[in-house]
Design an enzyme around this catalytic site. Structure first.
Site, PDB file in Angstrom:
ATOM      1  CG  HIS A 124      29.594 -39.786  -8.357  1.00 54.49           C
ATOM      2  ND1 HIS A 124      29.914 -40.755  -7.882  1.00 54.49           N
ATOM      3  CD2 HIS A 124      28.637 -39.969  -8.005  1.00 54.49           C
ATOM      4  CE1 HIS A 124      29.689 -41.195  -7.164  1.00 54.49           C
ATOM      5  NE2 HIS A 124      28.245 -40.857  -6.320  1.00 54.49           N
TER       6      HIS A 124
ATOM      7  CG  ASP B 278      21.555 -40.470  -6.096  1.00 50.65           C
ATOM      8  OD1 ASP B 278      21.233 -39.835  -7.136  1.00 50.65           O
ATOM      9  OD2 ASP B 278      19.697 -40.607  -4.787  1.00 50.65           O
TER      10      ASP B 278
ATOM     11  CD  GLU C  61      25.311 -37.458  -7.753  1.00 49.51           C
ATOM     12  OE1 GLU C  61      25.964 -37.100  -6.904  1.00 49.51           O
ATOM     13  OE2 GLU C  61      24.577 -37.782  -7.702  1.00 49.51           O
TER      14      GLU C  61
ATOM     15  CG  ASP D 292      36.193 -35.514 -16.156  1.00 51.32           C
ATOM     16  OD1 ASP D 292      35.178 -35.898 -15.520  1.00 51.32           O
ATOM     17  OD2 ASP D 292      36.097 -35.295 -17.138  1.00 51.32           O
TER      18      ASP D 292
HETATM   19  O1  9MR Z   1      21.831 -30.794  -5.237  1.00 55.08           O
HETATM   20  C1  9MR Z   1      22.762 -30.712  -3.161  1.00 55.08           C
HETATM   21  C2  9MR Z   1      23.428 -30.237  -2.631  1.00 55.08           C
HETATM   22  O2  9MR Z   1      22.595 -28.556  -2.978  1.00 55.08           O
HETATM   23  C3  9MR Z   1      23.678 -30.563  -1.760  1.00 55.08           C
HETATM   24  O3  9MR Z   1      24.323 -29.621  -1.184  1.00 55.08           O
HETATM   25  C4  9MR Z   1      24.265 -32.290  -1.536  1.00 55.08           C
HETATM   26  C5  9MR Z   1      24.757 -32.371   0.293  1.00 55.08           C
HETATM   27  O4  9MR Z   1      22.886 -33.001   0.610  1.00 55.08           O
HETATM   28  O5  9MR Z   1      23.438 -32.985  -1.771  1.00 55.08           O
HETATM   29  C6  9MR Z   1      23.420 -32.771  -3.310  1.00 55.08           C
HETATM   30  O6  9MR Z   1      21.728 -33.270  -4.037  1.00 55.08           O
HETATM   31  C7  9MR Z   1      22.308 -34.899  -4.460  1.00 55.08           C
HETATM   32  C8  9MR Z   1      21.103 -36.087  -3.716  1.00 55.08           C
HETATM   33  O7  9MR Z   1      21.724 -35.081  -2.177  1.00 55.08           O
HETATM   34  C9  9MR Z   1      21.053 -37.015  -4.306  1.00 55.08           C
HETATM   35  N1  9MR Z   1      21.783 -37.198  -5.399  1.00 55.08           N
HETATM   36  C10 9MR Z   1      22.503 -36.215  -5.934  1.00 55.08           C
HETATM   37  C11 9MR Z   1      22.438 -34.739  -5.632  1.00 55.08           C
HETATM   38  C12 9MR Z   1      23.787 -34.148  -6.595  1.00 55.08           C
HETATM   39  O8  9MR Z   1      25.334 -34.936  -6.275  1.00 55.08           O
END
Ligand code: 9MR
Length: 869
Positions: free
Chosen positions: A670, A339, A727, A718
């Site tokens: 992602h 994002d 991601e 993947d």
């Molecule tokens: O890395 C984060 C993970 O520990 C959490 O469980 C998850 C859900 O809250 O969010 C992950 O972080 C994401 C973030 O909220 C938005 N940008 C992408 C991050 C990686 O997926």
């Protein structure tokens, strides 16, 4: 060494379609996320018509002057159709201008054969359309496409409640795991452990054979049956060919007629990974053009969020309604992940680990600071006299400091938790095309302490290069620490997940510990020493280094690692205590690695893998590598190497999680602009990008559709829309950078000696010195290592030399350095006063000089003459 084949379609796995069934009205739903309750997941559009979801509707902005219907499309792929089956498509649509939607269900490639080809009139009132059709042929991956281009004017097209019912139950996903013989697909260091895993039904040992590229057997032996591995729920054996140390390419291991992918044995396996992993940060910079000269045409792109329409820019970003009444310039920094959000709470650990990658080279013997120096990485600041890795870190530090609440405002000194788009955008979307308004979300204690910790570290690292910037960092560290003290329990709302991630963390004891540690190291002040010593975490290894590993939410370990390695004013006893926490934690992770069938140093207590599990693995590797740095005990190094084996393909999916590395690697992570899976004109992630990895909780619909009931280490796909398993983010590539740098430094050591007390001398002199410098106009950094090759322990040790010209030492680390005229005396700091026979001490210093400088050629250690290299 870069991975070979592009394995498109293969790594995605196969879809085994079960027999046909039900009546049409109860027939299975084939569309993923047809009500858009999961945002844009599952949906794609052409790059010229970006989409967003709001209130259960997906709306795409179609530009003016498109020539053909297919010049603007929104749709969904991967629909499984069965020949002869009847299907019903229903959807509701509206458009700000009356248009015809060519609504097709079709082959997703040439010749685009259609099973349904409808033309629907769509106007400004939402209307529901229904079509029934029969599939002519089996197709695992058909496409629903709303072709809405061909108009002179721009308009907005919106979809809701899309459904395609009929055919068979959604197919069962079977990952393509290739050969059952699993190895590190990049290779094994000559003097490191070499182990692999084979999946087999056999309970008795099996013969294994190691062959070279010519097919000649070079080693053989029997496997060791392990039984059922809980991470994969498969019966596995391990094999060990550590005895093979001769270098080469194209080795394979064969068991029961099944052969692994080819791999190398040798040195230098991680030199490109170090720079690739760090390049991730430049690639993902906000607010600056990404230059083709640095990254190649494929990855070049315009600056994002600089206010060129449709971007709104990050120069004057207001708060979300009700949060504050000011705007901040929060430009720059790194995009968090797939994002376009920028989060102080996660930015802090990321920039800290990038800076720690550099700081390790100042404090650890045998390290290659040169590889991170000026002109060595892909950054536009090359040639400015500052190590490139610090230039990269500064890009993020500058942004983080802009997120601080200004003086005179309520909560002044606190940092806003995050800033991001008001609503979630979909994929693909280049940063400069993001049309969403940006918003600041409320300040939090966790973000404020991330800022305090990272800016304190920034202050000491930039001091030799830019004293003003260092002072600014220190000032920020102090004001944010004070603000966090005054507001110790302001937590981010766990439900604040619209347009960006919540990153909510209600336990900030660890952030307080980390920030206190960094401030103490930098200032030596008693307040911070006391905050460290009084923390309930201090001395509690399991709390500081959780079994599952450090993370953005568990940051105390960052403080402990800095205290254990960066010179500071703790007493010897206190320092020993901190180091004991590091080695005790490392012992635990190393034991997990030894016990694991795939060698992975990650064994969370409940057995389930978390979101971003690969970064937990990497963080455990950081702790073990630090224990190796501190003690020279190679058992820690071996567990780090086994961790790398796991990440590079010795795992239940036979997949390297690092793009571009290994034979079969993740490449559809992602990400909004590395979105080749959705738009072939866009690139895959750049080499050196690590996927989040298996996640038992499979929160996204793509993972849920394919991975129900998965074994922990197999909960991964993947696929670009699997944001919960696949991601990429700054806080995952940061420990990868640290580890890659450590691994490459292992290689740069002479004869593989990593400071573990091996014989570095030739017996002819009592000591040996290496002296290397990085230079710039008016100054230099020197990296010095001295090895006691004699038979006497030296305590304290004292290294002396004379400069040939006017060099002046200005600042030293890991040694006390005094200068009198041209004569220099270097002696120990508190923790390295003893130099045993065979032992090495490394230290460094910055200096000034006018004109050319010559490195000193002669050194004496406690009066004995040394051999210099
Ligand atoms: O890395 C984060 C993970 O520990 C959490 O469980 C998850 C859900 O809250 O969010 C992950 O972080 C994401 C973030 O909220 C938005 N940008 C992408 C991050 C990686 O997926």
């Amino acid at each position: 060494m870069l991975g070979a084949a592009a394995l498109a379609g293969v790594l995605g796995g196969v879809l085994a379609v079960p027999a046909i069934g039900a009546e049409q009205d109860e027939a299975p739903e084939q569309i993923v996320n047809g009500d858009f309750s999961d945002g844009t997941t599952g949906w794609w559009w052409t790059e010229n018509a970006p989409g967003t979801v709001e209130d259960g509707r997906l709306c795409v902005e179609v530009p003016d002057d498109t020539a053909d219907p297919w010049d603007a499309i929104v749709g969904q792929d991967d629909l499984a159709l069965v020949a002869g089956e009847s299907y019903t498509l229903t959807y509701t649509a509206s458009s700000t201008l009356p248009i015809i939607s060519r609504t097709n269900v079709q082959l997703a490639e040439e010749p685009w054969t259609t099973d349904l080809a409808a033309a629907d009139l769509v106007g400004d009132t939402a209307e529901t359309h229904t079509h029934v059709f029969t599939a002519a042929a089996d197709n695992d991956a058909a496409q629903l496409a709303f072709q809405i281009g061909g108009g002179a004017e721009a308009y907005t097209f919106c979809l809701q409640d899309v459904s395609l019912r009929g055919g068979a139950e959604p197919p069962t996903y079977e990952p393509d795991t290739g050969s059952p013989v699993r190895v590190n697909q990049v290779g094994y260091l000559s003097d490191g452990p070499k182990t692999g895993t084979v999946v087999t039904d056999s309970v008795a040992p099996l013969a294994w054979s190691l062959r070279d590229a010519d097919g000649t057997e070079r080693a053989s032996g029997n496997t060791v049956p392990v039984g059922e591995d809980p991470t994969s729920r498969e019966n596995v054996h391990t094999f060990d060919f550590s005895g093979m140390t001769e270098p080469g390419e194209g080795f394979t291991v064969t068991v029961e007629g099944e052969t692994s992918v080819p791999f190398a044995i040798g040195e230098g396996l991680y030199s490109t990974l170090r720079t690739d992993a760090l390049a991730y940060f430049y690639h993902n910079r906000s607010g600056i053009e990404i230059e083709a000269d640095l990254v190649g045409e494929e990855y070049a792109r315009p600056a994002g969020h600089v206010g060129v329409a449709p971007n709104q820019g990050d120069y004057e970003v207001p708060c979300a309604p009700g949060v504050c009444d000011y705007s901040l310039d929060v430009s720059g920094g790194w995009y968090d992940a797939g994002d376009h959000g920028k989060y102080v709470v996660n930015g802090g650990i990321s920039v800290a680990q990038v800076m720690a990658t550099y700081e390790r080279t100042l404090t650890t013997e045998g390290t290659g600071g040169e590889a991170l120096g000026d002109g060595k990485l892909r950054v536009p600041e090359g040639g400015n006299g500052v190590p490139d890795i610090l230039d990269e870190a500064r890009w993020q530090m500058d942004f983080m400091m802009r997120m601080q609440v200004p003086e005179g405002e309520p909560l002044a000194g606190m940092a806003h938790h995050k800033m991001h788009d008001r609503a979630w955008t979909g994929l693909p979307l280049l940063p400069h095309r993001d049309p969403q308004p940006r918003e600041l979300r409320p300040p939090s204690t966790a973000a404020t302490l991330n800022l305090a910790a990272s800016s304190a570290q920034c202050a000491r690292l930039f001091e030799p290069y830019d004293a003003d910037f260092a002072a600014q960092c220190l000032e920020t560290a102090r004001t944010s620490w004070a603000a966090a003290q005054a507001n110790p329990a302001r937590y981010a709302d766990p439900n604040d997940g619209q347009g960006g991630g919540a990153y909510s963390d209600r336990n900030v004891t660890d952030e307080f510990y980390w920030a206190a540690a960094e401030l103490f190291i930098t200032t030596g002040e008693n307040t911070f020493r006391q905050a460290v010593l009084d923390s309930p975490l201090h001395g509690d290894t399991d709390a500081v280094f959780p079994r599952g590993g450090m993370s953005w939410a568990d940051t105390a370990g960052l403080g402990a690692l800095s205290l254990a390695t960066v010179p500071n004013d703790l007493t010897e006893g206190q320092l020993a205590g901190v180091r004991a926490m590091v080695t005790e934690a490392a012992d635990g992770y190393a034991a997990d690695s030894v016990a694991a069938a795939y060698g992975v140093p990650y064994a969370p207590s409940d057995g389930s893998y978390v979101w971003g599990s690969n970064s937990q693995v990497l963080n455990n590797m950081v702790v073990m590598a630090t224990a190796h740095d501190l003690t020279g005990d190679v058992t820690y190094r071996d567990s780090v190497l086994r961790g790398m084996d796991y990440l590079l393909g010795r795992n239940p999916l036979n997949l390297s999680y690092i793009t571009g590395y290994g034979e079969r690697y993740a490449k559809n992570q992602h990400h909004r602009h590395w979105a080749n899976q959705l738009d072939p004109s866009l690139p895959n992630p750049a080499p050196g990008s690590v996927a989040g990895g298996p996640n038992s909780s499979i929160q996204d619909p793509v993972a849920q559709e394919r991975l129900q009931g998965c074994a922990p280490a197999m909960c991964y796909v993947d696929h670009i829309e699997s944001w919960a398993t696949n991601e990429i983010t700054i806080n995952w590539n940061a420990p990868l950078s640290w580890v890659a740098s450590y691994l490459d430094d292992l290689d740069s050591e002479d004869g593989g000696d990593n400071g573990d007390g091996g014989d570095n001398g030739d017996g002819a002199s009592a000591c040996q010195v290496t002296y290397a410098t990085d230079r710039w106009s008016g100054g230099f950094t020197a990296h010095v290592s001295v090895t006691n090759t004699g038979t006497q322990e030296l305590s304290p040790w004292e290294l002396t030399w004379s400069f040939a010209d006017d060099q002046r030492v200005t600042h030293a680390w890991s040694a006390e350095v005094r200068q009198n005229g041209r004569d220099v005396v270097a002696g120990p700091v508190s923790w390295n006063s003893t130099l045993p026979p065979g032992g090495t001490v490394s230290f460094g210093f910055n200096g000034t000089s006018t004109g050319t400088v010559a490195d000193p050629a002669a050194f004496s250690l406690n009066s004995a003459t040394c051999r210099a290299e």
